[in-house]
Scaffold this active site. Structure first.
Site, mmCIF file in Angstrom:
data_model
loop_
_atom_site.group_PDB
_atom_site.id
_atom_site.type_symbol
_atom_site.label_atom_id
_atom_site.label_comp_id
_atom_site.label_asym_id
_atom_site.label_seq_id
_atom_site.Cartn_x
_atom_site.Cartn_y
_atom_site.Cartn_z
ATOM 1 C CG LEU A 37 38.102 22.931 -6.442
ATOM 2 C CD1 LEU A 37 38.501 24.241 -7.101
ATOM 3 C CD2 LEU A 37 36.814 22.388 -7.034
ATOM 4 C CG ASP A 60 40.194 19.176 2.616
ATOM 5 O OD1 ASP A 60 39.625 18.280 3.271
ATOM 6 O OD2 ASP A 60 41.153 18.962 1.855
ATOM 7 C CB ALA A 84 33.470 15.252 -0.016
ATOM 8 C CB ALA A 85 34.576 9.865 -0.756
ATOM 9 C CE1 TYR A 151 35.165 4.758 -1.967
ATOM 10 C CE2 TYR A 151 34.291 2.804 -3.052
ATOM 11 C CZ TYR A 151 34.177 4.141 -2.699
ATOM 12 O OH TYR A 151 33.069 4.852 -3.082
ATOM 13 C CE LYS A 155 32.457 6.407 0.215
ATOM 14 N NZ LYS A 155 31.829 7.714 0.477
ATOM 15 C CB ILE A 194 30.570 1.804 -18.761
ATOM 16 C CG1 ILE A 194 29.961 0.515 -18.195
ATOM 17 C CG2 ILE A 194 29.793 2.251 -20.001
ATOM 18 C CD1 ILE A 194 28.505 0.635 -17.784
ATOM 19 N NE ARG A 217 32.994 -5.227 -9.891
ATOM 20 C CZ ARG A 217 33.463 -6.467 -9.789
ATOM 21 N NH1 ARG A 217 32.646 -7.497 -9.942
ATOM 22 N NH2 ARG A 217 34.733 -6.679 -9.543
ATOM 23 N NE ARG A 281 41.230 -3.533 -11.642
ATOM 24 C CZ ARG A 281 40.676 -2.414 -12.107
ATOM 25 N NH1 ARG A 281 41.421 -1.346 -12.300
ATOM 26 N NH2 ARG A 281 39.386 -2.359 -12.358
#
Length: 328
Positions: A37, A60, A84-85, A151, A155, A194, A217, A281
């Protein structure tokens, strides 16, 4: 599909996870949802909590002992959807230690639980970020993996662990490299491009574009992403087990996306929409589009939703909730 097959969803209180849980219940799965959460909220799934097929657990994935206890208590899980990430470039850059702990150590813990409990298959949610700057377009699964941000690195590390557990321990694995997920699921999040454009337009604020807007994208609607996950669990092993699949939908430049959102907001609510350009960025890829040949052939996946339709759904959703639901 076997009736009442039991599955687990890590990150089941999140944006994609909650939509997946809802869809799996429609298909008569027994579903264990595990979420700490941090970003998710079980509020949107509470209406389903009385369903005997569903169990919502706060835990967790960094705590392997607790995770294994939860799985043992639920019993006979056949498939884990590992969602979950710590997601995205910005959150991982701002929280590097947590990103590494959750996305790498947490993935290891999930795979260890799968191995120790003899769970048949793990479906791992990866990302287009593992490719980095593509050498060619459209991007195919065999292309080089050269992530340019934390990130993507986490992954990719998760993918390597998945591959190792498949090769060394015989756990069935399917890895899905998702494009930019958007749209109204059980709820929506407003921090990706979006929905963020829709929110800004409806608030009478300019749509902020990083760079010149020429970057592209591959966008996949949340319900199409859910379908790819479901197909990955149900598909037979040959040509699927141990494989990696791109999951995309519609490719669009950011400035064209801003034009669609602006037109729809003006048409629906009469608000004029401007655009503000900001510096690009660091770590973002300029152009990106997926080849979906492999996932179409092997899993029978075909994206159904369009960006223009989804923008209308997002406008309706915002006007109904005023952005006050989960994820705003």
């Amino acid at each position: 599909m076997l009736k009442r097959m039991k599955v687990a969803v890590t990150g089941g209180a999140g944006y994609l996870g909650s939509a997946l849980v809802s869809r799996l219940l429609e298909e008569d799965y027994g579903v264990l949802s595990v979420d700490n959460l941090r970003r998710g909220d079980y509020g949107v799934l509470k209406r389903l909590e009385g369903d005997p097929r569903l169990r919502l657990v706060v835990a967790d994935i960094r705590d392997r002992t607790r995770l294994e206890e939860v799985f043992r208590d639920f019993g006979e899980v056949e498939v884990i959807f590992h969602l979950a990430a710590i997601p995205g470039l910005k959150l991982c850059r701002e929280n590097p230690e947590e990103a590494i702990e959750v996305n790498i150590l947490g993935t290891f813990n999930v795979l260890e639980v799968a191995r120790r409990l003899d769970i048949r298959r793990v479906v791992f949610a990866s990302s287009a970020a593992v490719y980095g700057v593509p050498l060619r377009l459209p991007v195919v699964e065999e292309d080089p993996l050269r992530p340019t941000n934390l990130y993507g690195v986490t992954k990719l590390a998760g993918e390597r662990l998945v591959s190792l557990y498949h090769e060394n321990y015989g756990v069935e694995m399917v890895t899905l490299r998702f494009g930019n997920i958007y749209g109204v699921g059980v709820f929506t999040r407003w921090d990706t491009v979006i929905p963020r454009f829709v929110r800004l337009g409806l608030e009478g604020k300019p749509l902020t574009i990083y760079g010149d807007g020429g970057s592209s994208r591959d966008f996949v609607h949340v319900w199409d992403a859910v379908e790819a996950l479901r197909l990955s669990a149900e598909a037979g092993g040959e040509g699927v087990d141990g494989e990696v699949f791109n999951v995309g939908g519609e490719t669009m430049r950011v400035k064209d996306l801003a034009e669609i959102v602006g037109e729809e907001v003006r048409r629906r609510v009469g608000i004029p929409v401007g655009v503000a350009y900001l510096p690009p960025r660091v770590g973002e890829v300029r152009e990106f589009t997926y080849s979906l040949e492999k996932i179409k052939e092997r899993l029978g996946f075909h994206p159904r939703r369009t960006i223009k339709e989804a923008v209308g759904e997002l406008i309706d959703y915002y006007l109904k909730t005023k952005g006050k639901e989960v994820g705003f």
